[in-house]
Design a protein around this motif. Structure first.
Motif, PDB file in Angstrom:
ATOM      1  N   LEU A   1       0.830  -1.200   0.000  1.00 27.70           N
ATOM      2  CA  LEU A   1       0.000   0.000   0.000  1.00 27.70           C
ATOM      3  C   LEU A   1       0.867   1.253   0.000  1.00 27.70           C
ATOM      4  O   LEU A   1       0.619   2.197  -0.783  1.00 27.70           O
ATOM      5  N   MET A   2       1.883   1.285   0.852  1.00 30.53           N
ATOM      6  CA  MET A   2       2.766   2.452   0.910  1.00 30.53           C
ATOM      7  C   MET A   2       3.524   2.637  -0.398  1.00 30.53           C
ATOM      8  O   MET A   2       3.717   3.771  -0.864  1.00 30.53           O
ATOM      9  N   LEU A   3       3.947   1.536  -1.008  1.00 31.75           N
ATOM     10  CA  LEU A   3       4.627   1.640  -2.302  1.00 31.75           C
ATOM     11  C   LEU A   3       3.686   2.193  -3.364  1.00 31.75           C
ATOM     12  O   LEU A   3       4.065   3.078  -4.150  1.00 31.75           O
ATOM     13  N   GLY A   4       2.455   1.702  -3.409  1.00 30.97           N
ATOM     14  CA  GLY A   4       1.489   2.184  -4.395  1.00 30.97           C
ATOM     15  C   GLY A   4       1.188   3.664  -4.233  1.00 30.97           C
ATOM     16  O   GLY A   4       1.136   4.406  -5.226  1.00 30.97           O
ATOM     17  N   LEU A   5       1.010   4.104  -2.978  1.00 30.55           N
ATOM     18  CA  LEU A   5       0.746   5.519  -2.743  1.00 30.55           C
ATOM     19  C   LEU A   5       1.948   6.366  -3.143  1.00 30.55           C
ATOM     20  O   LEU A   5       1.787   7.439  -3.746  1.00 30.55           O
ATOM     21  N   GLY A   6       3.144   5.895  -2.824  1.00 28.56           N
ATOM     22  CA  GLY A   6       4.339   6.646  -3.182  1.00 28.56           C
ATOM     23  C   GLY A   6       4.496   6.787  -4.680  1.00 28.56           C
ATOM     24  O   GLY A   6       4.819   7.875  -5.179  1.00 28.56           O
ATOM     25  N   VAL A   7       4.255   5.698  -5.407  1.00 28.80           N
ATOM     26  CA  VAL A   7       4.362   5.746  -6.865  1.00 28.80           C
ATOM     27  C   VAL A   7       3.294   6.670  -7.455  1.00 28.80           C
ATOM     28  O   VAL A   7       3.576   7.466  -8.375  1.00 28.80           O
ATOM     29  N   ALA A   8       2.067   6.587  -6.926  1.00 25.35           N
ATOM     30  CA  ALA A   8       0.976   7.426  -7.445  1.00 25.35           C
ATOM     31  C   ALA A   8       1.279   8.914  -7.245  1.00 25.35           C
ATOM     32  O   ALA A   8       1.085   9.735  -8.159  1.00 25.35           O
ATOM     33  N   VAL A   9       1.766   9.277  -6.065  1.00 24.23           N
ATOM     34  CA  VAL A   9       2.095  10.681  -5.795  1.00 24.23           C
ATOM     35  C   VAL A   9       3.248  11.145  -6.681  1.00 24.23           C
ATOM     36  O   VAL A   9       3.221  12.254  -7.238  1.00 24.23           O
ATOM     37  N   PHE A  10       4.264  10.298  -6.845  1.00 18.97           N
ATOM     38  CA  PHE A  10       5.403  10.666  -7.699  1.00 18.97           C
ATOM     39  C   PHE A  10       4.963  10.893  -9.138  1.00 18.97           C
ATOM     40  O   PHE A  10       5.355  11.884  -9.767  1.00 18.97           O
ATOM     41  N   VAL A  11       4.142   9.989  -9.664  1.00 14.74           N
ATOM     42  CA  VAL A  11       3.678  10.119 -11.048  1.00 14.74           C
ATOM     43  C   VAL A  11       2.838  11.380 -11.217  1.00 14.74           C
ATOM     44  O   VAL A  11       2.980  12.123 -12.201  1.00 14.74           O
ATOM     45  N   LEU A  12       1.954  11.654 -10.251  1.00 15.80           N
ATOM     46  CA  LEU A  12       1.108  12.837 -10.338  1.00 15.80           C
ATOM     47  C   LEU A  12       1.939  14.116 -10.388  1.00 15.80           C
ATOM     48  O   LEU A  12       1.711  14.985 -11.240  1.00 15.80           O
ATOM     49  N   PHE A  13       2.903  14.228  -9.491  1.00 16.09           N
ATOM     50  CA  PHE A  13       3.717  15.441  -9.475  1.00 16.09           C
ATOM     51  C   PHE A  13       4.635  15.525 -10.695  1.00 16.09           C
ATOM     52  O   PHE A  13       4.927  16.621 -11.179  1.00 16.09           O
ATOM     53  N   ALA A  14       5.087  14.382 -11.219  1.00 17.51           N
ATOM     54  CA  ALA A  14       5.897  14.398 -12.434  1.00 17.51           C
ATOM     55  C   ALA A  14       5.076  14.901 -13.613  1.00 17.51           C
ATOM     56  O   ALA A  14       5.562  15.688 -14.439  1.00 17.51           O
ATOM     57  N   VAL A  15       3.822  14.457 -13.696  1.00 16.90           N
ATOM     58  CA  VAL A  15       2.935  14.913 -14.777  1.00 16.90           C
ATOM     59  C   VAL A  15       2.659  16.404 -14.654  1.00 16.90           C
ATOM     60  O   VAL A  15       2.723  17.160 -15.636  1.00 16.90           O
ATOM     61  N   LEU A  16       2.346  16.863 -13.437  1.00 20.63           N
ATOM     62  CA  LEU A  16       2.073  18.290 -13.242  1.00 20.63           C
ATOM     63  C   LEU A  16       3.292  19.138 -13.555  1.00 20.63           C
ATOM     64  O   LEU A  16       3.181  20.228 -14.128  1.00 20.63           O
ATOM     65  N   LEU A  17       4.482  18.643 -13.189  1.00 20.23           N
ATOM     66  CA  LEU A  17       5.711  19.382 -13.489  1.00 20.23           C
ATOM     67  C   LEU A  17       5.941  19.473 -14.986  1.00 20.23           C
ATOM     68  O   LEU A  17       6.293  20.543 -15.516  1.00 20.23           O
ATOM     69  N   ALA A  18       5.704  18.356 -15.683  1.00 15.29           N
ATOM     70  CA  ALA A  18       5.889  18.360 -17.141  1.00 15.29           C
ATOM     71  C   ALA A  18       4.895  19.307 -17.802  1.00 15.29           C
ATOM     72  O   ALA A  18       5.255  20.059 -18.735  1.00 15.29           O
ATOM     73  N   VAL A  19       3.654  19.292 -17.324  1.00 19.02           N
ATOM     74  CA  VAL A  19       2.643  20.189 -17.898  1.00 19.02           C
ATOM     75  C   VAL A  19       3.038  21.642 -17.680  1.00 19.02           C
ATOM     76  O   VAL A  19       2.927  22.498 -18.572  1.00 19.02           O
ATOM     77  N   GLY A  20       3.518  21.933 -16.466  1.00 19.29           N
ATOM     78  CA  GLY A  20       3.901  23.304 -16.170  1.00 19.29           C
ATOM     79  C   GLY A  20       5.105  23.786 -16.968  1.00 19.29           C
ATOM     80  O   GLY A  20       5.205  24.963 -17.324  1.00 19.29           O
ATOM     81  N   LEU A  21       6.021  22.870 -17.278  1.00 22.51           N
ATOM     82  CA  LEU A  21       7.230  23.253 -18.011  1.00 22.51           C
ATOM     83  C   LEU A  21       6.988  23.445 -19.497  1.00 22.51           C
ATOM     84  O   LEU A  21       7.584  24.330 -20.121  1.00 22.51           O
ATOM     85  N   PHE A  22       6.114  22.617 -20.068  1.00 20.51           N
ATOM     86  CA  PHE A  22       5.978  22.619 -21.527  1.00 20.51           C
ATOM     87  C   PHE A  22       4.683  23.248 -22.031  1.00 20.51           C
ATOM     88  O   PHE A  22       4.504  23.398 -23.232  1.00 20.51           O
TER      89      PHE A  22
END
Length: 208
Positions: A25-46
């Motif tokens: 569960l902790m691994l899944g939550l960590g991966v989900a949060v990382f992916v979400l912030f990576a997507v938001l960062l990419a959207v904000g940059l490009f």
């Protein structure tokens, strides 16, 4: 005897299963949060802002990403941790098998008081039954841990710690002391054998 350790992510008992579920569960939550912030960062940059488009609300993003989301994750992890702790047995039923494990520099001494049997570096237990382990040390602090069956517990020279474990299926695992205890710490091994109650009774009779 030889065997291969499969690790805590391949649980063979109820305690280890509760711990493994919490880890996933902790691994899944960590991966989900990382992916979400990576997507938001990419959207904000490009992402290109149109000339007539207003400035984004920084306060809204700070509250959502910096307060609400971490709070939700912490609440979920806290609730799952409490549930996992409640699932860990802290007592055995009356008449349950008691096994004493004593840590030495550098080996495990295993005693079966009711049968009057002592082994070194080898632990047998019946499948499908809660076993009450009485853990102590003859010298320095050691640590008892069978990852496939449950969590670890220290073995102290000035007291006895009680750990209740259960194996749900037969198996053989190699484990070792989980606390640095001296120069030969790496050689302090324990072979763990979970077998049917019939095979365990036959082993006890053979040892006697």
């Amino acid at each position: 005897m030889s065997g291969a350790s499969s690790g805590s992510l391949d649980p063979k008992g109820p305690s280890a299963e509760a711990i493994a579920d919490l880890w996933w569960l902790m691994l899944g939550l960590g991966v989900a949060v990382f992916v979400l912030f990576a997507v938001l960062l990419a959207v904000g940059l490009f992402r290109r802002r149109r000339a007539d488009e207003g400035q984004p609300s920084e306060k809204r993003w700070i509250v959502a990403g910096g307060v609400v989301m971490p709070l939700v994750v912490l609440v979920v992890v806290f609730g799952a941790t409490v549930a996992a702790m409640r699932a860990l047995p802290d007592e055995s039923p009356p008449g349950a098998l008691e096994i004493e494990v004593i840590g030495h520099q550098w080996y495990f001494e295993v005693r079966y008081p009711e049968a009057g049997i002592t082994t070194v570096g080898e632990l047998h237990l019946p499948v499908g039954q809660r076993v009450e382990f009485h853990l102590t040390s003859a010298d320095v602090i050691h640590s008892f841990w069978v990852p496939e069956l449950g969590g670890k517990m220290d073995m102290l020279p000035d007291g006895v710690n009680v750990l209740v474990l259960q194996a749900d299926e037969p198996g053989e695992w190699e484990t070792s002391c989980a606390e640095f205890c001296g120069l030969e710490h790496a050689t302090m091994q324990l072979d763990v054998v979970a077998e049917s109650p019939e095979d365990f009774a036959a082993w006890i009779e053979q040892q006697g």
